[in-house]
Design a protein around this motif. Structure first.
Motif, mmCIF file in Angstrom:
data_model
loop_
_atom_site.group_PDB
_atom_site.id
_atom_site.type_symbol
_atom_site.label_atom_id
_atom_site.label_comp_id
_atom_site.label_asym_id
_atom_site.label_seq_id
_atom_site.Cartn_x
_atom_site.Cartn_y
_atom_site.Cartn_z
ATOM 1 N N ASP A 1 39.136 44.296 27.026
ATOM 2 C CA ASP A 1 39.477 43.696 25.749
ATOM 3 C C ASP A 1 40.060 42.308 25.980
ATOM 4 O O ASP A 1 41.150 42.173 26.529
ATOM 5 N N ARG A 2 39.354 41.289 25.583
ATOM 6 C CA ARG A 2 39.812 39.899 25.615
ATOM 7 C C ARG A 2 40.440 39.523 26.953
ATOM 8 O O ARG A 2 41.622 39.227 27.047
ATOM 9 N N VAL A 3 39.650 39.592 28.000
ATOM 10 C CA VAL A 3 40.128 39.208 29.314
ATOM 11 C C VAL A 3 39.842 37.729 29.526
ATOM 12 O O VAL A 3 38.719 37.288 29.375
ATOM 13 N N SER A 4 40.882 36.980 29.818
ATOM 14 C CA SER A 4 40.702 35.567 30.136
ATOM 15 C C SER A 4 41.398 35.281 31.450
ATOM 16 O O SER A 4 42.505 35.736 31.682
ATOM 17 N N THR A 5 40.709 34.568 32.316
ATOM 18 C CA THR A 5 41.352 34.123 33.544
ATOM 19 C C THR A 5 40.519 32.989 34.113
ATOM 20 O O THR A 5 39.451 32.665 33.596
ATOM 21 N N SER A 6 41.018 32.391 35.144
ATOM 22 C CA SER A 6 40.239 31.357 35.806
ATOM 23 C C SER A 6 40.647 31.343 37.272
ATOM 24 O O SER A 6 41.698 31.852 37.639
ATOM 25 N N ALA A 7 39.758 30.808 38.098
ATOM 26 C CA ALA A 7 40.065 30.739 39.520
ATOM 27 C C ALA A 7 39.559 29.421 40.060
ATOM 28 O O ALA A 7 38.521 28.917 39.620
ATOM 29 N N GLU A 8 40.311 28.878 41.001
ATOM 30 C CA GLU A 8 39.898 27.619 41.620
ATOM 31 C C GLU A 8 38.934 27.904 42.766
ATOM 32 O O GLU A 8 38.878 29.028 43.281
ATOM 33 N N GLU A 9 38.214 26.895 43.172
ATOM 34 C CA GLU A 9 37.298 27.047 44.298
ATOM 35 C C GLU A 9 38.096 27.377 45.556
ATOM 36 O O GLU A 9 39.134 26.768 45.821
ATOM 37 N N GLY A 10 37.618 28.366 46.315
ATOM 38 C CA GLY A 10 38.273 28.725 47.558
ATOM 39 C C GLY A 10 39.389 29.741 47.391
ATOM 40 O O GLY A 10 40.001 30.151 48.365
ATOM 41 N N GLU A 11 39.626 30.183 46.168
ATOM 42 C CA GLU A 11 40.680 31.161 45.955
ATOM 43 C C GLU A 11 40.186 32.575 46.277
ATOM 44 O O GLU A 11 39.020 32.882 46.073
ATOM 45 N N PHE A 12 41.096 33.408 46.774
ATOM 46 C CA PHE A 12 40.780 34.808 47.030
ATOM 47 C C PHE A 12 41.544 35.634 46.017
ATOM 48 O O PHE A 12 42.768 35.683 46.046
ATOM 49 N N GLY B 1 35.537 28.839 53.440
ATOM 50 C CA GLY B 1 36.270 28.413 52.252
ATOM 51 C C GLY B 1 35.705 29.001 50.978
ATOM 52 O O GLY B 1 35.701 28.396 49.912
ATOM 53 N N MET B 2 35.211 30.235 51.091
ATOM 54 C CA MET B 2 34.510 30.902 49.995
ATOM 55 C C MET B 2 35.478 31.368 48.893
ATOM 56 O O MET B 2 36.596 31.765 49.181
ATOM 57 N N THR B 3 35.020 31.283 47.668
ATOM 58 C CA THR B 3 35.755 31.895 46.560
ATOM 59 C C THR B 3 35.416 33.380 46.528
ATOM 60 O O THR B 3 34.243 33.739 46.508
ATOM 61 N N VAL B 4 36.436 34.238 46.561
ATOM 62 C CA VAL B 4 36.175 35.673 46.677
ATOM 63 C C VAL B 4 36.886 36.432 45.549
ATOM 64 O O VAL B 4 38.039 36.131 45.223
ATOM 65 N N PHE B 5 36.185 37.385 44.968
ATOM 66 C CA PHE B 5 36.816 38.369 44.086
ATOM 67 C C PHE B 5 36.657 39.722 44.746
ATOM 68 O O PHE B 5 35.535 40.099 45.103
ATOM 69 N N LEU C 1 45.211 40.345 51.616
ATOM 70 C CA LEU C 1 44.065 39.442 51.694
ATOM 71 C C LEU C 1 44.079 38.384 50.599
ATOM 72 O O LEU C 1 43.604 37.277 50.796
ATOM 73 N N GLY C 2 44.619 38.730 49.424
ATOM 74 C CA GLY C 2 44.433 37.864 48.268
ATOM 75 C C GLY C 2 45.413 36.710 48.200
ATOM 76 O O GLY C 2 46.513 36.765 48.755
ATOM 77 N N ASP C 3 44.991 35.639 47.509
ATOM 78 C CA ASP C 3 45.930 34.589 47.114
ATOM 79 C C ASP C 3 46.596 34.990 45.810
ATOM 80 O O ASP C 3 47.717 34.612 45.518
ATOM 81 N N ARG C 4 45.817 35.722 45.031
ATOM 82 C CA ARG C 4 46.327 36.220 43.753
ATOM 83 C C ARG C 4 45.937 37.676 43.633
ATOM 84 O O ARG C 4 44.923 38.102 44.163
ATOM 85 N N VAL C 5 46.753 38.424 42.899
ATOM 86 C CA VAL C 5 46.397 39.810 42.625
ATOM 87 C C VAL C 5 46.398 39.997 41.117
ATOM 88 O O VAL C 5 47.422 39.791 40.463
ATOM 89 N N LEU C 6 45.246 40.348 40.578
ATOM 90 C CA LEU C 6 45.158 40.642 39.147
ATOM 91 C C LEU C 6 45.291 42.142 38.955
ATOM 92 O O LEU C 6 44.655 42.921 39.652
ATOM 93 N N VAL C 7 46.128 42.539 38.012
ATOM 94 C CA VAL C 7 46.287 43.962 37.716
ATOM 95 C C VAL C 7 45.635 44.244 36.372
ATOM 96 O O VAL C 7 45.955 43.593 35.377
#
Lengths: 256, 249
Positions: free
Chosen positions: A20-31, A190-194, A206-212
């Protein structure tokens, strides 16, 4: 505008909202690690990123491109299982990574084939599978299969790499080796990874960010009434503790 | 072994009552007849009928099975991969496979004549629907992860069909061919029994008139042996050509 832009996407199956209404963004090279309870839509989110499914509402754009309608070579993917082709040897799997997209029948001949084999052999050396180049995937261990799958996905030079519980079926020791392998590859490319994972520690490591992902509201009368969304967005650099790097100069020599 | 022993005893018992009994000839007589059939040429044509029969039957069987396999491969892949083809063709094939092939044998004889074509057609028509359904099922069962993976590597639908689905469908095709060899023989012998001038089935139904059990039994043993050898050959081809398909088909 960010490299990966997710704008208010919703997904529902037969009227039952999942996301439901998920918004996010990620920069290049972010994990970006994605965690959450079972059935909270994190795999659905990955399928939407992959363009395997189209969202009911909202749009996902990668590198400024218009939303994709089906999976293409700008996205690389590794699933928990079945990510390599069982009828090809290890080497053929890597050659196929170049060959499948080369033309409409998916085969290469002559000089181009030689070149693809050369690239495949280089990759085999790098991922340490050169000694099993002619074995079939069924003869490999789970860790080796996943290493092959990751290398195969990277051969097509995708803009983002999507991992759906890639290490979920591996034993803990192998998992740690795979973490090192993945971090090495990432430092190189330098890959962008999800990455979707069940393992919180893995996500933070492993992550630079953790989305819950979780449901923001819980309706006891109708548990399926509300879809899940991103409820937390942690900064996971430096082992998940933000601001532990010194923010000001203290003029005291410190040992890092 | 027990079956052979039982046959020997039965044969002995019958011939003890009537030495000229033809229903259960002695094993020794069968061996003698077999030797005569295999080595001695026919007085009129100069050919050894046993071998001309075998060649005629195997040729029909080969053409029929090959045609069926070719058609099944194309339709199985298309139905298995493309959802549109599945919704359009699958019910049609299902209905087609309900038609008892032997029931349309007269139609084939009327339309295609009494020659080779109608017999080959019967075999092909008899086993194609089964092969198509089996292959389509197998292709549809390919893990969706593999298809998506191929797509992310840039593969077109044709490339997925040729490089991902086709190679994985081939061992299954050999497997289902092995299963459909039984029906194929059935249709072959039925067609030959009705109208032919050579063939293993033709010979059996011809000598039935003379109660020549020794000839019939020789032919039956020979057909069994041929079927077994064909099955073995397909299995060896499958194991040699598709070493990655480790589950025994």
């Amino acid at each position: 505008m960010s490299f990966v832009e997710v704008e208010r996407i919703s997904q529902s199956y037969g009227g039952r909202p999942i996301l439901d209404r998920v918004s996010t963004s990620a920069e290049e090279g972010e994990f970006v690690s994605i965690v959450g309870a079972s059935g909270c839509g994190k795999s659905t989110f990955l399928r939407l990123l992959l363009a395997q499914e189209l969202p009911t509402r909202g749009r996902i754009s990668i590198a400024g491109a218009p939303p994709a309608r089906e999976p293409g070579p700008d996205r690389g993917v590794v699933f928990q299982r079945y990510s390599v082709f069982p009828h090809m040897s290890v080497r053929q799997n890597l050659v196929a990574a170049s060959a499948l997209g080369a033309n409409f029948w998916g085969g290469l001949f002559g000089a181009k084939c030689k070149a693809a084999q050369k690239v495949a052999d280089d990759a085999l050396d790098r991922i340490g599978l050169a000694h099993v180049a002619h074995a079939y995937p069924s003869a490999l261990s789970g860790g080796m299969q996943q290493r092959l799958a990751i290398a195969q996905a990277l051969m097509a030079r995708p803009k983002i790499l999507l991992l759906d519980e890639p290490f979920g079926a591996l034993d803990p020791g192998t998992r740690i080796t795979m973490h090192a392998f993945l971090m090495e590859l990432r430092a190189e490319t330098g890959m962008t990874v999800f990455m979707v994972t069940h393992d919180l520690a893995e996500g933070f490591k492993l992550g630079d960010r953790v989305l819950v992902f979780d449901k923001p509201r819980w309706d006891p009368a109708d548990p399926n009434a509300v879809g899940a969304t991103i409820t937390y967005d942690f900064d996971a650099r430096d082992g998940g503790i933000p601001f532990q790097r010194l923010q000001e100069t203290t003029h005291v020599p410190i040992e890092l | 072994m027990l079956v052979l022993l039982a046959y020997g005893i039965g044969s002995e018992a019958r011939r003890a009552v009537n030495p000229a009994d033809k229903v259960l000839p002695a094993p020794a007589q069968i061996v003698e007849t077999a030797q005569r059939l295999i080595t001695q040429p026919d007085k009129r044509s100069g050919d050894i009928l046993f071998w001309t029969d075998t060649a005629a039957s195997l040729e029909r069987l080969g053409y029929g099975v090959a045609i069926a396999a070719g058609i099944a491969l194309v339709f199985g892949l298309v139905i298995g991969i493309l959802p549109i083809a599945r919704t359009m063709l699958s019910p049609f094939v299902n209905v087609l496979s309900m038609i008892p092939p032997l029931a349309i044998l007269p139609i084939l004889f009327i339309m295609l004549g009494l020659g080779e074509v109608s017999k080959v057609a019967l075999i092909a028509i008899g086993i194609t629907p089964f092969l198509i359904r089996d292959l389509a099922q197998r292709v549809a069962e390919l893990p969706p992860e593999q298809i998506v993976k191929a797509q992310t590597l840039g593969a077109t639908s044709l490339a997925i069909g040729l490089r991902v689905a086709l190679p994985q469908a081939l061992p299954r095709l050999l497997g289902s061919l092995r299963l459909s060899l039984g029906p194929a023989w059935l249709f072959l012998i039925a067609a030959e029994a009705v109208a032919a001038d050579a063939g293993l089935g033709y010979r059996i139904f011809l000598v039935r008139r003379y109660l020549a059990m020794d000839v019939i039994l020789t032919y039956v043993i020979w057909i069994t042996l041929l079927a077994f050898l064909l099955d073995l050959a397909l299995r060896l081809v499958s194991r040699f050509a598709f070493p990655w398909a480790e589950e025994g088909l």
